[in-house]
Write a protein that holds these residues in place. Structure first.
Motif, PDB file in Angstrom:
ATOM      1  N   SER A  29       0.988  -1.309   0.083  1.00 34.68           N
ATOM      2  CA  SER A  29      -0.007  -0.033   0.062  1.00 34.68           C
ATOM      3  C   SER A  29       0.895   1.370  -0.065  1.00 34.68           C
ATOM      4  CB  SER A  29      -0.894   0.065   1.261  1.00 34.68           C
ATOM      5  OG  SER A  29      -0.283  -0.076   2.332  1.00 34.68           O
ATOM      6  N   HIS A  30       2.010   1.240   0.583  1.00 33.72           N
ATOM      7  CA  HIS A  30       2.919   2.538   0.692  1.00 33.72           C
ATOM      8  C   HIS A  30       4.063   2.003   1.523  1.00 33.72           C
ATOM      9  CE1 HIS A  30       1.305   2.053   4.766  1.00 33.72           C
ATOM     10  NE2 HIS A  30       1.783   3.104   5.281  1.00 33.72           N
ATOM     11  N   ALA A  31       5.019   2.891   1.371  1.00 34.23           N
ATOM     12  CA  ALA A  31       6.369   2.675   1.384  1.00 34.23           C
ATOM     13  C   ALA A  31       6.860   2.840   2.962  1.00 34.23           C
ATOM     14  CB  ALA A  31       7.565   3.781   0.685  1.00 34.23           C
ATOM     15  N   HIS A  32       5.694   2.645   4.035  1.00 34.98           N
ATOM     16  CA  HIS A  32       5.854   2.393   5.209  1.00 34.98           C
ATOM     17  C   HIS A  32       6.296   0.692   5.668  1.00 34.98           C
ATOM     18  CE1 HIS A  32       4.571   6.560   6.708  1.00 34.98           C
ATOM     19  NE2 HIS A  32       5.663   6.552   6.622  1.00 34.98           N
ATOM     20  N   CYS A  33       5.616   0.109   4.469  1.00 32.21           N
ATOM     21  CA  CYS A  33       5.224  -1.339   4.628  1.00 32.21           C
ATOM     22  C   CYS A  33       6.476  -2.010   3.561  1.00 32.21           C
ATOM     23  CB  CYS A  33       4.109  -1.840   4.031  1.00 32.21           C
ATOM     24  SG  CYS A  33       2.554  -0.940   4.808  1.00 32.21           S
ATOM     25  N   GLY A  75      -4.062   9.045   0.084  1.00 33.58           N
ATOM     26  CA  GLY A  75      -3.734  10.251   0.641  1.00 33.58           C
ATOM     27  C   GLY A  75      -2.935  10.238   2.124  1.00 33.58           C
ATOM     28  N   HIS A  76      -2.049   9.308   2.164  1.00 38.08           N
ATOM     29  CA  HIS A  76      -1.443   8.977   3.529  1.00 38.08           C
ATOM     30  C   HIS A  76       0.032   9.574   3.586  1.00 38.08           C
ATOM     31  CE1 HIS A  76       0.369   7.069   7.022  1.00 38.08           C
ATOM     32  NE2 HIS A  76       0.881   6.138   6.342  1.00 38.08           N
ATOM     33  N   ILE A  77       0.719   9.189   2.220  1.00 36.80           N
ATOM     34  CA  ILE A  77       2.131   9.714   2.030  1.00 36.80           C
ATOM     35  C   ILE A  77       2.253   9.727   0.479  1.00 36.80           C
ATOM     36  CG2 ILE A  77       3.142   8.960   4.336  1.00 36.80           C
ATOM     37  CD1 ILE A  77       4.571   6.607   2.755  1.00 36.80           C
ATOM     38  N   GLY A  95      -5.441   0.161   3.337  1.00 36.31           N
ATOM     39  CA  GLY A  95      -4.130   0.423   3.793  1.00 36.31           C
ATOM     40  C   GLY A  95      -3.945   1.630   4.735  1.00 36.31           C
ATOM     41  N   ASP A  96      -2.850   2.362   4.897  1.00 39.46           N
ATOM     42  CA  ASP A  96      -3.138   3.565   6.015  1.00 39.46           C
ATOM     43  C   ASP A  96      -3.578   4.608   4.988  1.00 39.46           C
ATOM     44  OD1 ASP A  96      -1.785   2.362   7.849  1.00 39.46           O
ATOM     45  OD2 ASP A  96       0.055   3.419   7.606  1.00 39.46           O
ATOM     46  N   PHE A  97      -4.581   5.285   5.505  1.00 42.27           N
ATOM     47  CA  PHE A  97      -4.977   6.466   4.695  1.00 42.27           C
ATOM     48  C   PHE A  97      -5.474   7.805   5.299  1.00 42.27           C
ATOM     49  CE2 PHE A  97      -9.716   6.817   5.654  1.00 42.27           C
ATOM     50  CZ  PHE A  97      -9.877   5.784   6.590  1.00 42.27           C
TER      51      PHE A  97
HETATM   52 ZN   LIG Z   1       2.023   4.389   7.068  1.00 39.96          ZN
END
Ligand SMILES: [Zn+2]
Length: 296
Positions: A29-33, A75-77, A95-97
């Motif tokens: 979902s995003h680059a924190h994961c 819209g998270h990062i 994901g994170d949003f």
């Molecule tokens: Zn995150």
């Protein structure tokens, strides 16, 4: 089509599609994961680039391999996305949003789906955040006040996502701004995708070259080893739980409790799985509204 939840969340429908979890295909979902980067990765080009820059891992974009998915801006990062899957049922994985516009970040716009898998980082009724622009303006007043008194200020926020919002907002002030060196790699990727953040000088470089001009603004991640005499402000959705700083501001890259509930109402699912955060608390609140909510 089945949802498996033993080791992470996986859609099984001919192939196994892992949602920030390993599968035949892995949606990131995003680059924190970053921990789930595998062979057949599905993510946005921005996420692939951030993973490459930050962790030196290869994030490959293979969206075309599975035709019945669509990535939506979460819209998270930078690069964060939700996944919409169309099988015999429709499924939305958030994901994170974040459901609010913040400077260059556009808010997540959910779609109706039969099944919803939603994050719950701030899924408790006591996490309600003010408008992000109001928070930033309040922070600016605090910063200007400290600078006028001759104090340096250190603005602390997570190095991927929060720090870039702070850089973008405070860059417009006519005081010198320096950044922690760890932000350079991330800034490079943001700049590549149109958010110009590559003009900052690091604190280390400014000090070495004799360019430091106090009072200044220094933007850094919360955990850093800089020894700088400065007033410190912390920016996070957890602001109210944190002590030991001169100021703290509830600026979050996540939806707050009301945003989570609003999102579930918009998706209007037959079943909602709640993951990552206050999952039991949020599921309980959703059940009060009549949703079939299950914490994972
Ligand atoms: Zn995150």
């Amino acid at each position: 089509m089945r949802i498996l939840v033993d080791r992470g969340i996986v859609i099984e429908d001919g192939v196994r599609l892992g949602l920030d979890s390993p599968g035949d295909y892995t949606f990131i979902s995003h680059a924190h994961c970053d921990h789930v980067v595998g062979e057949k990765v599905i993510c946005t080009p921005e996420t692939a680039e951030l993973i490459r820059e930050r962790y030196g891992k290869e994030g490959r974009v293979r969206e075309e391999d599975i035709p019945n998915i669509k990535l939506l801006d979460a819209g998270h990062i930078l690069g964060s996305s939700a996944l919409f899957y169309e099988g015999e049922k429709t499924l939305l994985y958030t994901g994170d949003f974040c459901d609010r516009d913040r400077l260059f970040m556009r808010r997540f716009v959910p779609r109706k789906a039969d099944i919803l898998v939603i994050e719950s980082t701030f899924g408790r009724p006591d996490y309600i955040f003010p408008d992000p622009m109001d928070v930033l303006k309040e922070a600016r007043d605090w910063v200007e006040d400290e600078l006028r008194k001759g104090n340096n200020v250190m603005l602390l926020g997570y190095s991927l996502g929060k720090a870039q919002i702070l850089e973008y907002f405070f860059e417009r002030m006519s005081y010198p701004i320096y950044i922690h060196g760890s932000l350079l790699k991330v800034n490079k990727v943001y700049s590549k995708f149109g958010i110009e953040l590559d003009g900052f000088m690091t604190y280390g470089e400014a000090r070495r070259e004799g360019f430091l001009r106090p009072p200044f603004i220094l933007i850094a991640p919360p955990k850093n080893n800089l020894k700088v005499e400065a007033k410190r402000a912390f920016f996070s959705g957890w602001a109210k739980d944190i002590s030991g700083y001169d100021a703290s501001f509830p600026l979050s890259d996540h939806a707050d409790f009301e945003g989570l509930v609003r999102t579930v109402r918009k998706v209007d699912p037959e079943v909602v799985y709640v993951t990552h955060g206050f999952k039991r608390e949020l599921a309980l609140e959703l059940r009060k509204e009549g949703f079939n909510a299950i914490p994972l």
